[in-house]
Design a protein around this motif. Sequence first.
Motif, PDB file in Angstrom:
ATOM      1  N   TYR A   1      34.104  33.260  38.081  1.00 15.12           N
ATOM      2  CA  TYR A   1      33.158  33.091  39.201  1.00 15.12           C
ATOM      3  C   TYR A   1      32.571  34.418  39.681  1.00 15.12           C
ATOM      4  CZ  TYR A   1      31.370  31.626  43.752  1.00 15.12           C
ATOM      5  OH  TYR A   1      30.574  31.382  44.832  1.00 15.12           O
TER       6      TYR A   1
ATOM      7  N   LEU B   1      34.683  37.440  47.511  1.00 11.34           N
ATOM      8  CA  LEU B   1      34.407  37.990  46.188  1.00 11.34           C
ATOM      9  C   LEU B   1      33.026  38.634  46.133  1.00 11.34           C
ATOM     10  CD1 LEU B   1      35.799  35.118  43.982  1.00 11.34           C
ATOM     11  CD2 LEU B   1      36.624  37.458  44.001  1.00 11.34           C
TER      12      LEU B   1
ATOM     13  N   ARG C   1      41.325  36.530  40.062  1.00 10.21           N
ATOM     14  CA  ARG C   1      39.933  36.287  40.454  1.00 10.21           C
ATOM     15  C   ARG C   1      39.370  37.492  41.206  1.00 10.21           C
ATOM     16  NH1 ARG C   1      39.362  31.182  44.279  1.00 10.21           N
ATOM     17  NH2 ARG C   1      40.317  32.593  45.757  1.00 10.21           N
ATOM     18  N   THR C   2      40.228  38.071  42.059  1.00  3.38           N
ATOM     19  CA  THR C   2      39.805  39.246  42.833  1.00  3.38           C
ATOM     20  C   THR C   2      39.615  40.456  41.922  1.00  3.38           C
ATOM     21  OG1 THR C   2      41.089  38.366  44.659  1.00  3.38           O
ATOM     22  CG2 THR C   2      40.402  40.664  44.827  1.00  3.38           C
TER      23      THR C   2
ATOM     24  N   GLN D   1      41.774  14.743  47.780  1.00  2.00           N
ATOM     25  CA  GLN D   1      41.823  15.998  47.051  1.00  2.00           C
ATOM     26  C   GLN D   1      42.219  17.177  47.940  1.00  2.00           C
ATOM     27  OE1 GLN D   1      38.259  16.195  44.784  1.00  2.00           O
ATOM     28  NE2 GLN D   1      38.823  18.105  43.850  1.00  2.00           N
ATOM     29  N   TYR D   2      41.842  17.109  49.203  1.00  2.00           N
ATOM     30  CA  TYR D   2      42.093  18.274  50.050  1.00  2.00           C
ATOM     31  C   TYR D   2      43.173  18.051  51.094  1.00  2.00           C
ATOM     32  CZ  TYR D   2      38.120  20.345  47.890  1.00  2.00           C
ATOM     33  OH  TYR D   2      37.285  20.853  46.971  1.00  2.00           O
TER      34      TYR D   2
ATOM     35  N   PHE E   1      44.164  35.780  50.044  1.00  3.42           N
ATOM     36  CA  PHE E   1      44.429  35.122  51.321  1.00  3.42           C
ATOM     37  C   PHE E   1      45.866  34.617  51.416  1.00  3.42           C
ATOM     38  CE2 PHE E   1      39.957  35.112  50.536  1.00  3.42           C
ATOM     39  CZ  PHE E   1      39.391  35.380  51.773  1.00  3.42           C
TER      40      PHE E   1
ATOM     41  N   MET F   1      39.778  40.454  48.446  1.00  4.92           N
ATOM     42  CA  MET F   1      40.739  39.923  49.409  1.00  4.92           C
ATOM     43  C   MET F   1      41.548  38.776  48.813  1.00  4.92           C
ATOM     44  SD  MET F   1      40.032  39.182  53.358  1.00  4.92           S
ATOM     45  CE  MET F   1      41.399  39.146  54.493  1.00  4.92           C
TER      46      MET F   1
ATOM     47  N   ALA G   1      38.779  27.881  53.589  1.00  2.33           N
ATOM     48  CA  ALA G   1      39.432  28.811  52.661  1.00  2.33           C
ATOM     49  C   ALA G   1      38.605  29.008  51.391  1.00  2.33           C
ATOM     50  CB  ALA G   1      40.820  28.291  52.298  1.00  2.33           C
ATOM     51  N   LEU G   2      37.925  27.935  50.937  1.00  2.52           N
ATOM     52  CA  LEU G   2      37.111  28.074  49.727  1.00  2.52           C
ATOM     53  C   LEU G   2      35.898  28.947  49.983  1.00  2.52           C
ATOM     54  CD1 LEU G   2      37.151  24.506  48.148  1.00  2.52           C
ATOM     55  CD2 LEU G   2      38.512  26.502  47.573  1.00  2.52           C
TER      56      LEU G   2
ATOM     57  N   ASN H   1      44.024  29.884  47.470  1.00  2.27           N
ATOM     58  CA  ASN H   1      42.835  29.044  47.629  1.00  2.27           C
ATOM     59  C   ASN H   1      41.971  29.058  46.372  1.00  2.27           C
ATOM     60  OD1 ASN H   1      42.070  31.678  47.891  1.00  2.27           O
ATOM     61  ND2 ASN H   1      40.846  31.417  49.727  1.00  2.27           N
ATOM     62  N   PRO H   2      42.527  28.594  45.238  1.00  2.00           N
ATOM     63  CA  PRO H   2      41.686  28.523  44.042  1.00  2.00           C
ATOM     64  C   PRO H   2      40.553  27.537  44.262  1.00  2.00           C
ATOM     65  CG  PRO H   2      43.719  27.306  43.703  1.00  2.00           C
ATOM     66  CD  PRO H   2      43.859  28.014  45.014  1.00  2.00           C
ATOM     67  N   PHE H   3      39.409  27.794  43.606  1.00  2.00           N
ATOM     68  CA  PHE H   3      38.312  26.839  43.667  1.00  2.00           C
ATOM     69  C   PHE H   3      38.716  25.586  42.915  1.00  2.00           C
ATOM     70  CE2 PHE H   3      35.845  30.972  43.523  1.00  2.00           C
ATOM     71  CZ  PHE H   3      35.602  30.991  44.879  1.00  2.00           C
ATOM     72  N   PRO H   4      38.165  24.439  43.304  1.00  2.00           N
ATOM     73  CA  PRO H   4      38.465  23.226  42.529  1.00  2.00           C
ATOM     74  C   PRO H   4      37.713  23.227  41.199  1.00  2.00           C
ATOM     75  CG  PRO H   4      37.053  22.711  44.395  1.00  2.00           C
ATOM     76  CD  PRO H   4      37.377  24.158  44.490  1.00  2.00           C
ATOM     77  N   LYS H   5      37.971  24.266  40.419  1.00  2.00           N
ATOM     78  CA  LYS H   5      37.352  24.413  39.100  1.00  2.00           C
ATOM     79  C   LYS H   5      38.468  24.746  38.116  1.00  2.00           C
ATOM     80  CE  LYS H   5      33.399  26.869  41.198  1.00  2.00           C
ATOM     81  NZ  LYS H   5      32.140  26.180  40.891  1.00  2.00           N
TER      82      LYS H   5
END
Lengths: 280, 318
Positions: free
Chosen positions: A135, B207, A189-190, B316-317, A119, A117, B199-200, A123-127
């Motif tokens: 991931y 996934l 990522r998906t 940050q958010y 979105f 999915m 969202a995270l 919404n990337p991870f904070p990585k």
Amino acid sequence: MSKIVESLPNIPEVLPLDPAPQADPAVRVKPLITARNVNVFYGQKQALQNISLEVPANQVTALIGPSGCGKTTFLRCINRMNDLIDICRVEGSIEIGGQDIYHKDVDVVTLRAQVGMVFQKPNPFPKSIFENVAYGPRIHGLAASKAELQDIVEASLEKAGLLAEVHDRMNAPGTSLSGGQQQRLCIARTIAVEPKIILMDEPCSALDPIATARIEELIDELRENYTIIIVTHSMQQAARVSQRTAFFHMGELVEEGATEQIFTAPRDERTQSYITGRIG
Amino acid sequence: MEKTKTINFMAKSSRHRRVEQGVIAVLIACSTLAIFTTIGIIASLIFEAIQFFKFIPITDFLFGLNWSPQTAIREDQIGSGGSFGVLPLITGTFLISAVAMALATPLGLFSAIYLAEYAGPKVRAYIKPLLEILAGIPTVVYGFFAALVIAPFIRMTGSEIGLEVASESALAAGIAMGVMITPLISSLSDDVINSVPQALRDASLGLGATHAETVAKVVLPAALPGIAGSLLLATSRAIGETMIVVMAAGLAAQLTLNPLQAVTTITVQIVTLLTGDQEFDSAKTLSAFALGLMLFLVTLCLNAIAHQIVRHYREQYD
């Protein structure tokens, strides 16, 4: 500054997007996804009424309709993201490749690995960029070695059309990319989990026209290997990227068919009104 | 045809403005008062501490290994010197805080994760207030709980297995203090975990990650700075805590890292130095101010770092 510089060279290539080749409605392959009489309730409120829809493999199916018509709800039924909402109840059946995904023995986690999915808001991870893509393969144990993981990450970024832009800064945070790049990162990522189906929930609504064109081009390329369902508010976008279109209105599936037919000769009056801008 | 109304926004009376100015004056007065009180307290701490350092060199205070603040009242008494090495107090303070944090960190953090990620709205509605009741118990109650229940229990258990445990121990005080700061950690961490964008979580679950994987690999790393902030705030609370340690940790200033022995803390010493009739010109009483200043500086630094981390995390958010 850098965002502008990066996106400028793209303009001439992406703007004249080829019209999506239309699928011949006569050739009906066996559908990959079959929804039968799907009803969805949020508490007492019914959000979807008796939705039956067939989605063919390796095509882009667009779900269009005014806000609150249930198209996103339907999309989230297909990978059971609605399970996360406590008050949400789904009735009816959705089969993917002949298996009912609402059967009690279904492992939702495996299902979601097959049905990826993307979105609405990137919404990337904070990585780091690398970690964002790595991931999924990591949690599913897709890579036996570091080198293999590296390959998966690079191949996914390549397919998402992002590798050239980020190959020299894989360790930069994913959030440092521009909006359009972030969304392509989310697509990478998906893809990295090797799903069969990719669900996209208004993937371009937070993007500017140039980034949108880039994503649309990408969707057209991905069609070769993936079955894509895209929710969109933009009828132009539906017309540009999809082969089939389903029009939702007030929780009902009003009309579904080849995109060309929906946009040139809609059978239902509500569809006609919506695509000409009279309702919605 | 109706005639158009004349437009006039010149004030007929200055009532609006007067009310507005009155409100502002009250607000400024209140905040100024609070600020001046703080400045006053700090100034008196510094002033008295300087007096103390006239008796005792600052290096003796900071690096001395011995704390026995008994000075002679009359010239001819023995043991008139007194020693003011703060190190035993610092180790005592940090020993008890370490025990408290070792207990409160997992308790607080895991209950925060449960509350924020797993508990349904009904469970949450009961558990969260229950946890917060813990925060509302007066510390003196924790104090006698520690002195009358935990300490004897530890001593009995210790003697069963052949360990020598003092009747007042750092462990007993640390455990009581750990229980006390658990709700602080759980409540702050719960807020932090809740503020991680949905969202995270959706991205991770979408996934094909399980809920536990999502919590461990996405939610907690994202919330980590905020959690660290909440842990620092809890630590500074533990360092400044007085009542529990007065009742349960003992008064003997021992330089030890053994949690089974009695230790004393900066706060306990301040209390014992200043309770009762005291002259305010002896090194003994003045040393309380030096201790107070030290405590103030330590907790100020911890709080500053914690707030910095928490604020950075919020940005940050947003």
